[in-house]
Write a protein that holds these residues in place. Structure first.
Motif, PDB file in Angstrom:
ATOM      1  N   GLY A   1     -41.289 -25.427 -34.061  1.00 47.48           N
ATOM      2  CA  GLY A   1     -41.354 -26.376 -32.973  1.00 47.48           C
ATOM      3  C   GLY A   1     -40.790 -25.867 -31.664  1.00 47.48           C
ATOM      4  N   LYS A   2     -39.940 -24.810 -31.692  1.00 49.84           N
ATOM      5  CA  LYS A   2     -39.305 -24.334 -30.467  1.00 49.84           C
ATOM      6  C   LYS A   2     -39.485 -22.848 -30.222  1.00 49.84           C
ATOM      7  N   ILE A   3     -40.191 -22.145 -31.070  1.00 51.72           N
ATOM      8  CA  ILE A   3     -40.329 -20.699 -30.956  1.00 51.72           C
ATOM      9  C   ILE A   3     -41.701 -20.363 -30.360  1.00 51.72           C
ATOM     10  N   CYS A   4     -41.764 -19.284 -29.613  1.00 54.39           N
ATOM     11  CA  CYS A   4     -42.993 -18.804 -28.948  1.00 54.39           C
ATOM     12  C   CYS A   4     -44.106 -18.610 -29.976  1.00 54.39           C
TER      13      CYS A   4
ATOM     14  N   HIS B   1     -48.774 -27.056 -20.845  1.00 58.12           N
ATOM     15  CA  HIS B   1     -48.342 -26.739 -22.200  1.00 58.12           C
ATOM     16  C   HIS B   1     -47.149 -25.786 -22.179  1.00 58.12           C
ATOM     17  N   CYS B   2     -46.188 -26.078 -23.036  1.00 56.49           N
ATOM     18  CA  CYS B   2     -45.016 -25.222 -23.223  1.00 56.49           C
ATOM     19  C   CYS B   2     -45.130 -24.623 -24.616  1.00 56.49           C
ATOM     20  N   ALA B   3     -45.655 -23.397 -24.697  1.00 54.83           N
ATOM     21  CA  ALA B   3     -45.986 -22.817 -26.001  1.00 54.83           C
ATOM     22  C   ALA B   3     -45.468 -21.402 -26.179  1.00 54.83           C
ATOM     23  N   THR B   4     -45.025 -20.724 -25.134  1.00 56.07           N
ATOM     24  CA  THR B   4     -44.643 -19.315 -25.238  1.00 56.07           C
ATOM     25  C   THR B   4     -43.322 -19.081 -24.524  1.00 56.07           C
ATOM     26  N   CYS B   5     -42.800 -17.916 -24.751  1.00 63.24           N
ATOM     27  CA  CYS B   5     -41.650 -17.471 -23.964  1.00 63.24           C
ATOM     28  C   CYS B   5     -42.157 -16.907 -22.634  1.00 63.24           C
TER      29      CYS B   5
END
Length: 397
Positions: A342-345, A362-366
């Motif tokens: 849920g919180k990792i790239c 979208h917040c999906a990557t580092c």
């Protein structure tokens, strides 16, 4: 360590999304290109295009031009008969009256037509008298024809004389040596004196013309030039509307006066208007491209709108190591793998998610993986496949 599962979708859809980007670029270029073509055609063939005119002795024709769009007016007289070009800041009055006459012998072949073209203003009068042998006079038809020069199909209208030497149609067939007719001009236009010979042999006739021509007053003109020594030009004063008159002298020459009037465009004005229109269209397209919230299908992949949650397939999870949370549906605790995912790239599976994409959000990557996506060719979000415009970093306390 990088997982290939996250990069596979990018490689799989790269060749599908690239044509879409090309189509968007062509769509943005199509509008200004079309406008430029329209402006070019208007300048060449539109209201301020070249004007081919046929005038006569003591003719005066008025034109109006806006100095915002027209820089210069030029007149050419290839026959060098001495055409004058006058410029005014206000519309001149049609108050002058010039009388002129001409007398010519005309040879008209059998079953053929011959004639003269003149430009006459409203209020002018023309009186014609033609003479021929008594045996041929009855088969000669002389008429004044109005040529509607403003109409594209060149519609002709035969005028009815206001007076004639014969009182009825039967008298027109009498074997006399001459006929005459008088016409009153009610509209500024081009007129054609037509002579039709219906005899089986050629006819020699004499044509006499007496014209009272209405002309524009040139005493209030602010500029003037002549074509005696070639073409002449008048510069228009910006930004006022200007009036110009093309005037011919009274020399009694019935031969056609071929005159060409040209409007030289003020290119700066058209460039400014075109630049403004292109800027407005670009801003509209940019606004629609950024704020478009509709759902599209591209190469079989569904684009998710901004109204859809960023991660609809999974509920929000606390960061790894903060404790377990009860699932409201199953009543069981979430596994450590769910918390981790849920919180990792989704690209490298090593760094936390610390950025988001614009415009999809979208917040999906580092941040490092996001930069690698932006440096690549596809530049699409790994979640919804929308084109990425920018990458913004999250400020995590």
């Amino acid at each position: 360590m990088y997982r290939s599962a996250g990069l596979a979708p990018l490689r799989h859809h790269h060749h599908h999304l690239h044509p879409q980007r090309c189509q968007e670029a062509w769509a943005r270029l199509l509008t200004p290109l079309t406008l430029w073509i329209c402006v070019s055609v208007t300048l060449r063939y539109g209201y301020y295009g070249n004007c081919q005119m046929v005038l006569g002795p003591s003719s005066s024709r008025l034109f109006e031009a806006s100095s915002v769009f027209v820089k210069q007016v030029e007149v050419r007289d290839d026959d060098k008969k001495g055409v004058f070009l006058y410029g005014y800041s206000e519309k001149p009055e049609l108050s002058l009256e010039k009388n002129w006459s001409a007398s010519n012998y005309v040879i008209v072949a059998s079953y053929s037509r011959k004639g003269y073209s003149l430009w006459l203003n409203k209020g002018s009068t023309i009186q014609m008298r033609w003479e021929a042998q008594a045996s041929s006079l009855g088969q000669l038809e002389v008429s004044l024809i109005k040529v509607n020069s403003s109409i594209g199909d060149r519609k002709h209208e035969t005028l009815i004389p206001t007076s004639s030497s014969s009182s009825d149609a039967h008298a027109l067939l009498e074997p006399t040596h001459g006929r005459e007719a008088k016409y009153f001009i009610e509209e500024d236009d081009k007129y054609y004196i037509g002579i039709v010979n219906t005899n089986p042999r050629s006819v020699i006739m004499k044509m006499n013309l007496n014209v009272s021509s209405k002309m524009y007053d040139t005493t209030k003109s602010e500029s003037m030039c002549s074509t005696i020594n070639g073409s002449c030009q008048l510069n228009l004063v910006f930004p006022n509307t200007q009036f110009v008159t093309v005037t011919t002298p009274n020399n009694g020459d019935l031969g056609e006066w071929h005159v060409e009037l040209s409007f030289v465009a003020r290119v700066v004005t058209y460039i400014a208007i075109l630049g403004f229109v292109v800027t407005v269209i670009f801003l509209i397209l940019k606004y629609l491209g950024v704020c478009d919230g509709e759902t599209h299908e591209v190469a079989g992949v569904r684009e998710v709108t901004e109204a859809v949650p960023l991660m609809p397939e999974k509920p929000f999870r606390l960061p790894y190591g903060t404790g377990d949370e009860e699932d409201p549906d199953s009543g069981s605790s979430s596994s450590s793998e769910d918390l981790y995912d849920g919180k990792i790239c989704v690209i490298c599976y090593e760094e936390p998610r610390n950025c988001f994409f614009v415009p999809c959000g979208h917040c999906a990557t580092c941040y490092n993986c996001a930069q690698r996506i932006m440096d690549g060719d596809s530049k699409v979000c790994p979640i919804c496949r929308r084109l990425i415009h920018k990458v913004r970093k999250l400020l995590i306390p």
